[in-house]
Design a protein around this motif. Structure first.
Motif, PDB file in Angstrom:
ATOM      1  N   TYR A 453      -9.920 -42.313 -55.188  1.00 28.07           N
ATOM      2  CA  TYR A 453     -10.330 -43.143 -56.325  1.00 28.07           C
ATOM      3  C   TYR A 453     -11.083 -44.392 -55.852  1.00 28.07           C
ATOM      4  O   TYR A 453     -11.969 -44.902 -56.542  1.00 28.07           O
ATOM      5  N   LEU A 454     -10.725 -44.900 -54.654  1.00 28.53           N
ATOM      6  CA  LEU A 454     -11.457 -46.035 -54.096  1.00 28.53           C
ATOM      7  C   LEU A 454     -12.842 -45.604 -53.621  1.00 28.53           C
ATOM      8  O   LEU A 454     -13.827 -46.319 -53.800  1.00 28.53           O
ATOM      9  N   LEU A 455     -12.913 -44.421 -53.035  1.00 32.08           N
ATOM     10  CA  LEU A 455     -14.181 -43.920 -52.522  1.00 32.08           C
ATOM     11  C   LEU A 455     -15.192 -43.713 -53.646  1.00 32.08           C
ATOM     12  O   LEU A 455     -16.334 -44.162 -53.566  1.00 32.08           O
ATOM     13  N   VAL A 456     -14.758 -43.041 -54.714  1.00 32.06           N
ATOM     14  CA  VAL A 456     -15.699 -42.720 -55.790  1.00 32.06           C
ATOM     15  C   VAL A 456     -16.109 -43.973 -56.573  1.00 32.06           C
ATOM     16  O   VAL A 456     -17.179 -43.994 -57.198  1.00 32.06           O
ATOM     17  N   GLU A 530     -20.276 -36.584 -62.504  1.00 27.43           N
ATOM     18  CA  GLU A 530     -19.863 -35.214 -62.187  1.00 27.43           C
ATOM     19  C   GLU A 530     -19.462 -35.091 -60.724  1.00 27.43           C
ATOM     20  O   GLU A 530     -18.482 -34.425 -60.379  1.00 27.43           O
ATOM     21  N   MET A 531     -20.215 -35.751 -59.837  1.00 25.95           N
ATOM     22  CA  MET A 531     -19.892 -35.710 -58.409  1.00 25.95           C
ATOM     23  C   MET A 531     -18.582 -36.447 -58.142  1.00 25.95           C
ATOM     24  O   MET A 531     -17.747 -35.998 -57.328  1.00 25.95           O
ATOM     25  N   ARG A 532     -18.367 -37.563 -58.815  1.00 29.22           N
ATOM     26  CA  ARG A 532     -17.116 -38.304 -58.641  1.00 29.22           C
ATOM     27  C   ARG A 532     -15.924 -37.468 -59.077  1.00 29.22           C
ATOM     28  O   ARG A 532     -14.865 -37.465 -58.434  1.00 29.22           O
ATOM     29  N   HIS A 533     -16.078 -36.743 -60.194  1.00 29.81           N
ATOM     30  CA  HIS A 533     -15.004 -35.891 -60.694  1.00 29.81           C
ATOM     31  C   HIS A 533     -14.672 -34.798 -59.685  1.00 29.81           C
ATOM     32  O   HIS A 533     -13.495 -34.488 -59.443  1.00 29.81           O
TER      33      HIS A 533
END
Length: 582
Positions: A453-456, A530-533
């Motif tokens: 969650y921190l990365l995205v 979409e990529m974060r998901h």
């Protein structure tokens, strides 16, 4: 070498030579950014004291090579320039002309047409009228002058009429006491300070700069000492001193790098700064003990080239460059550049910082080491011996009120965590990651233990890159590769027989390699919802790449293929640097 206003190439008897005003010659160099006005002033002051020609003074001061000075004079005077490869194997015999006369006047006969009574000469000084008139009278001929460097003419004269020793061999012959006790530190210091050893090391360095080398490797083996230059990412063996000179050469390098010449059992790292061929060059020096002595690697860092780094000239495609510029303009977040060692990642980040660098923003970098000095940027050098690591330095930087932060490399979890915290508090963070492609950077950070969650929420994108060699324009030719051997071509094009392929045949300009310089190939992995998901689901690289493909990302091999089709690089070079991608 003499300066003149004349530009015609008629017979010497019909061609009076007029000296070129010193100011004009200097201005000629200044206009071509070869020297500064201050450099010329220093040279003119030395000329007043010595009476030496201005061209030779500039060469001796290191502002020009002999070849550069000769080429500039040829351009001014209208003479043809000759490389040693253009000399005849056996110069024509000139009846009644002694070898002593040719050597004394630095004249190399090139061709003598006995029917037309026309003599072609390679000379270093076209103003030596007395010598040329003497030849005209002796041979009853007209003379055509062509120019070459003094060293090349001298080497050719020695090869043809003398002992055949090259400039390198002459320097080596001047060093005595090969078989002394090299464990004697004082003797090593004395030997390393002798003029021939100094000239030998300077010649090795000068040749590296002339050949655009990024590294000099000096490696002792059982029966030889090898000198190799890394040019355009590939090592090339050069003329080397005898094995017996290894201690003297390596000691000389250690002395000028301020290393301990008495310590041969442990690796050492040092730096030195030299003005070479008119340019300020920084050298990173690394020594390591091997079975047959110390091996030395010198990394060349040309400080003056950093001002020339322009993002638009690195080889990015129009869409990739546009999108990357948008990423680096964000007010906060992390932008990564990925690729293997030596793929140009730091250069790309410097190009980005050059775009963002202005008086309204404070930029701080922490690097290991600081490769280039950027005007207006606060740069910190990692020093792990005193506890100044990437992560500790990054924490300290946060208290310096920066707007933009560059971390040389994210190699561990502590550094990654501090970088993420910095981006969460409103900073732009640039860094590099050692992965084979852009998507691999995501998994590398997750493997370090960074929470997804921190990365995205902080990562803006990853630019993956490699470097391919550029085909030499002087010897570029069309050809058809072996499609059976390069079977992967069919993955890039249906009918390769309809594609124009190019390669470099090899010439003097490129050192017979067929390539001159390098250019990047790129892929840009951009983040969206979409990529974060997908990243939150901890997918493997293939799923990340598949989604990136649907979003329009062009992979490294595809970007490289466009450069093959445009004739910038060869298909063999593309396969060499992207082999694992096929």
């Amino acid at each position: 070498m003499e300066e003149s206003n004349e530009t015609t190439q008629e017979a010497v008897v019909e061609r009076p030579l007029i000296r070129l005003a010193r100011k004009r010659f200097g201005q000629y160099l200044i206009e071509r950014n070869r020297i500064s006005a201050k450099d010329l002033e220093r040279a003119l002051n030395l000329q007043k004291e010595s009476g030496t020609k201005i061209g030779k003074i500039l060469v001796d001061m290191g502002f020009l090579t002999e070849r550069d000075a000769c080429l500039i004079l040829c351009e001014q005077l209208g003479y043809e320039f000759l490389d040693p490869e253009q000399y005849p194997d056996a110069p024509p015999e000139l009846e009644g002309v002694s070898v002593k006369f040719l050597k004394a006047n630095h004249i190399l006969p090139i061709n003598f047409d006995t029917e037309k009574l026309h003599l072609s000469l390679a000379v270093e000084d076209p103003g030596n009228r007395a010598a040329f008139r003497s030849l005209e009278t002796q041979l009853d001929c007209t003379i055509e002058l062509k120019m070459s460097t003094p060293a090349d003419i001298q080497d050719a004269l020695e090869r043809v009429y003398g002992e055949g020793a090259t400039q390198f061999e002459k320097i080596v012959d001047g060093v005595d006491n090969f078989d002394e006790d090299y464990d004697d530190v004082e003797h090593l210091k004395d030997l390393a300070s002798e003029a021939p050893v100094i000239r030998l090391v300077n010649l090795i360095i000068n040749r590296a700069v002339e050949n655009r080398a990024s590294d000099i490797h000096i490696e002792p083996f059982e029966k030889s000492l090898k000198v190799r230059y890394r040019i355009d990412g590939v090592l090339k063996e050069a003329e080397s001193p005898p094995k017996a000179l290894a201690p003297a050469v390596i000691s000389r390098i250690k002395i000028i790098s301020k290393l301990d010449i008495a310590e041969k059992r442990v690796p050492q790292d040092g730096r030195l700064k030299m003005r070479v061929l008119g340019r300020e060059i920084d050298f990173r020096v690394s020594t390591v003990p091997t079975l047959y002595g110390e091996s030395v690697v010198m990394r060349l860092l040309d400080k003056e080239t950093i001002a020339l780094i322009d993002l638009s000239k690195l080889g990015l495609g129009k869409e990739v460059e546009r999108d990357f510029r948008e990423l680096i303009e964000h007010p906060h977040g992390i932008v990564l550049v990925s690729g293997p060692t030596g793929s140009g990642k730091t250069t790309t980040l410097y190009a980005a910082l050059n775009i963002l660098n202005d008086a309204r923003k404070k930029i701080i970098t922490i690097e290991n080491p600081v490769e280039y000095q950027l005007e207006g940027v606060n740069q910190i050098h990692v020093n792990e011996k005193v506890g100044l690591t990437f992560s500790n330095g990054l924490r300290t930087m946060m208290r310096q009120d920066p707007d933009i932060i560059m971390v040389g490399e994210i190699r561990d979890a502590p550094t990654a965590e501090v970088a993420i915290q910095a981006s969460l508090t409103g900073h732009v963070v640039f860094s590099t990651v050692h992965t084979n492609d852009a998507a691999g950077a995501i998994n590398r950070l997750l493997d370090m233990g960074i929470e997804d969650y921190l990365l995205v929420s902080t990562l803006l994108g990853v630019l993956g890159q490699r470097l391919v060699r550029v085909i030499c324009p002087e010897c570029k030719e069309a050809y058809q590769p072996d499609f059976g051997f390069h079977k992967h071509i069919y993955k890039l094009v249906d009918d390769p027989t309809k594609v124009n392929f190019y390669r470099g045949k090899g010439c003097k300009s490129c050192g017979e390699t067929g390539y001159t310089g390098r250019m990047g190939i790129y892929e840009l992995f951009k983040m969206d919802d979409e990529m974060r998901h997908l990243i939150m689901q901890k997918p493997d690289i293939s799923k990340l790449r598949s989604l990136a493909r649907k979003k329009g990302m062009r992979f490294l091999r595809e970007d490289g293929w466009t450069k093959v089709l445009s004739g910038v690089t060869s298909v063999e070079e593309l396969f060499r640097v992207t082999q694992e991608d096929f």
